[in-house]
Scaffold this active site. Structure first.
Site, short mmCIF file in Angstrom:
data_model
loop_
_atom_site.label_atom_id
_atom_site.label_comp_id
_atom_site.label_asym_id
_atom_site.label_seq_id
_atom_site.Cartn_x
_atom_site.Cartn_y
_atom_site.Cartn_z
N LYS A 112 106.61 53.49 98.69
CA LYS A 112 106.01 54.28 97.60
C LYS A 112 106.24 55.77 97.79
O LYS A 112 106.25 56.53 96.82
CB LYS A 112 104.51 54.04 97.53
CG LYS A 112 104.09 52.60 97.48
CD LYS A 112 104.34 51.99 96.14
CE LYS A 112 103.92 50.53 96.15
NZ LYS A 112 104.05 49.90 94.86
C1 LIG Z 1 104.53 46.95 101.01
C2 LIG Z 1 104.83 46.51 99.61
N1 LIG Z 1 105.84 45.66 99.42
C3 LIG Z 1 106.15 45.25 98.17
C4 LIG Z 1 105.44 45.65 97.07
C5 LIG Z 1 105.85 45.16 95.73
O1 LIG Z 1 106.52 46.20 95.02
P1 LIG Z 1 106.53 46.19 93.44
O2 LIG Z 1 105.12 46.26 93.01
O3 LIG Z 1 107.30 47.40 93.06
O4 LIG Z 1 107.16 44.92 93.03
C6 LIG Z 1 104.35 46.52 97.24
C7 LIG Z 1 103.52 47.00 96.12
O5 LIG Z 1 103.93 47.39 95.13
C8 LIG Z 1 104.07 46.99 98.54
O6 LIG Z 1 103.11 47.88 98.72
N1 LIG Z 2 101.61 47.08 95.50
C1 LIG Z 2 101.21 48.22 94.75
C2 LIG Z 2 100.62 47.85 93.44
C3 LIG Z 2 100.79 48.95 92.43
O1 LIG Z 2 102.13 49.06 92.14
P1 LIG Z 2 102.81 50.24 91.35
O2 LIG Z 2 104.20 50.24 91.85
O3 LIG Z 2 102.69 49.93 89.93
O4 LIG Z 2 102.13 51.52 91.65
C4 LIG Z 2 100.30 49.07 95.61
O5 LIG Z 2 100.51 49.12 96.82
O6 LIG Z 2 99.38 49.67 95.15
#
Ligand SMILES: Cc1ncc(COP(=O)(O)O)c(C=O)c1O
Ligand SMILES: N[C@@H](CCOP(=O)(O)O)C(=O)O
Length: 462
Positions: A112
């Site tokens: 993120k």
């Molecule tokens: C460590 C981790 N892996 C994978 C994901 C999944 O990613 P996305 O929500 O973009 O599919 C998340 C949350 O979004 C996460 O925090």
């Molecule tokens: N796994 C995510 C969930 C939110 O996802 P986002 O990509 O829409 O912000 C988290 O860790 O909060």
């Protein structure tokens, strides 16, 4: 570049407007009106460039018109200056044909940070120019929240409220959200699951009195800028393995579908991606859907990969928009059906999805086994989310196309599960080693829209 809503009823916006707006006013998600293309030669020329230079070349067509070239270069450079690794997103080889893209060298140890650090800089520049302030509300299953708090803490023009599901994030994730002392950040522990938090957030955007009253902004992957920043590492990883002269595939641990959707856009921009493989935990709505069983919500079951404990996968709407030939009416109708529990995907749309996406589901036991076996075979200690990716990638990779698994978080964010699986305790980096001693500040709050809205209104400047 103009941005349009997946549901077709919201005004077209510039990049800067779409970024500050978050959810479109028709409830849809913004996308560029056209997907920019990079030629074979332009992609080849990315090889050997710094991460920052690749970021500039990949993202510039999306943002030009909102920022000057120098402004955007400076934003990128500030965004990635705080990463612990010079390569920003290093690739490691797991075995002959399988590579790990490490996306956890940013300030909060999860992928993120790639987007959130950039958005923090973009918001600062845009809000300063406009002389405006905003209230950011985010929903998190653990990682988005900590990354957002880190990116926006202490800024004058922004208040940040993060909704997370009480008791359903790891202790490290919780402490990352509750220990910053800055008065502009607020952690709210909601009595519900992540889907409740995300639904409350979307309801706030759809309540125009509230939205306009607090000048609501969003930094979840609702915000196209989040997805945009994540396109970059698909390019950096692929060119370092020989693209555009050869194809690569990616496996992505998936929850809200933002990360893998960024890969889809990279492919549509011209990057030769063979397969994009969705890897889910036991909350497998996406795997079921891609297996032809429709998109039907179930109960969210807590897992050892809590960040992926998601049933309503926000960005899937963006993928469906393209799968349904950009038919915004069809998308609006499907999203209405989703409110009542789910919908079936047409054969044509499913076929379109299968042109890019495959999927796999990993059980809790298989996740633990994948952490253990990857450590034994390659020396890499994976977080449970990355282990889910690695397991699906091993099952689905082809012998003639390199497979890249996205390692989305540092194992130290989930020490209990990692130690249980591998017998190895993953320590936090020294800069965070006092995390367990810092005092926490959090408000426990009911899963009730009105209560959350009142709390937010009561904690921002009049
Ligand atoms: C460590 C981790 N892996 C994978 C994901 C999944 O990613 P996305 O929500 O973009 O599919 C998340 C949350 O979004 C996460 O925090
Ligand atoms: N796994 C995510 C969930 C939110 O996802 P986002 O990509 O829409 O912000 C988290 O860790 O909060």
């Amino acid at each position: 570049m103009k941005y349009i809503s997946t549901r077709g009823q919201a005004p077209e916006l510039s990049f800067e407007e779409a970024m500050l707006t978050g959810l479109a006013r028709d409830g849809g998600l913004y996308l560029p009106a056209e997907i920019p293309q990079l030629s074979h030669d332009e992609i080849a020329a990315l090889a050997g460039q710094s991460y920052e230079e690749i970021a500039f070349r990949v993202m510039w067509p999306y943002v030009s018109g909102s920022f000057s070239e120098q402004e955007f270069r400076d934003i990128i450079s500030r965004a990635y200056a705080g990463f612990d690794h010079d390569a920003r997103a290093p690739l490691k080889q797991l075995n002959e044909n399988h590579f790990l893209l490490e996306l956890f060298h940013g300030p909060t140890l999860a992928f993120k940070d790639f987007a959130m650090q950039l958005i923090g800089q973009l918001f600062q520049v845009a809000l300063k120019k406009r002389g405006e302030r905003v209230t950011i509300v985010g929903a998190t299953s653990g990682d988005t929240g900590s990354a957002a708090i880190e990116a926006f803490r202490g800024l004058d023009a922004v208040d940040v409220f993060i909704l997370y599901p009480h008791g359903r994030v790891s202790e490290v994730q919780r402490r990352q959200m509750t220990t910053p002392a800055d008065s502009n950040v607020h952690a709210l522990a909601v009595d519900g699951d992540f889907d409740d938090c995300q639904a409350a957030l979307k309801d706030m955007f759809n309540d125009f009195d509230f939205r306009d009253g607090v000048r609501l902004a969003g930094v979840n992957s609702i915000n196209f800028a989040r997805v945009l920043a994540q396109i970059v590492y698909y390019f950096s990883a692929a060119v370092s393995l020989g693209a555009p002269h050869r194809k690569v595939s990616f496996t992505v641990p998936t929850g809200n579908f933002g990360d893998i959707f960024a890969g889809y856009l990279a492919k549509r921009m011209g990057l030769p991606i063979d397969r994009l493989v969705v890897a889910t935990n036991q909350n497998d709505i996406l795997h079921r859907c891609l297996s032809g069983q429709g998109y039907h919500k179930g109960d969210t079951i807590p897992s050892i990969s809590p960040s992926m404990d998601i049933q309503v996968s926000s960005n899937f709407e963006r993928a469906l928009y393209y799968a349904y030939d950009q038919d915004s009416r069809a998308i609006a109708a499907l999203m209405d059906e989703l409110k009542a529990g789910g919908f079936d995907v047409s054969q044509g749309a499913l076929q379109a999805l299968h042109e890019s996406f495959d999927s796999g589901r990993v059980s809790e036991d298989e996740t633990m086994a994948a952490i253990k076996s990857t450590l034994a075979s390659s020396g890499e200690l994976l977080c449970p989310h990355s282990a889910i990716g690695a397991k699906v990638a091993e099952d689905q990779r082809k012998s003639d196309v390199p497979m890249i698994t996205l390692a989305t978080a540092h194992p130290a964010k989930f020490p209990a599960a990692v130690e249980k699986a591998s017998g190895v305790f993953p320590p936090l980096p020294p800069r965070m080693s006092d995390l367990y001693e810092r005092s926490e500040r959090v408000t426990r709050i009911a899963n009730d829209l009105g209560t959350i809205q009142e709390h937010i209104k009561g904690h921002i400047p009049a």
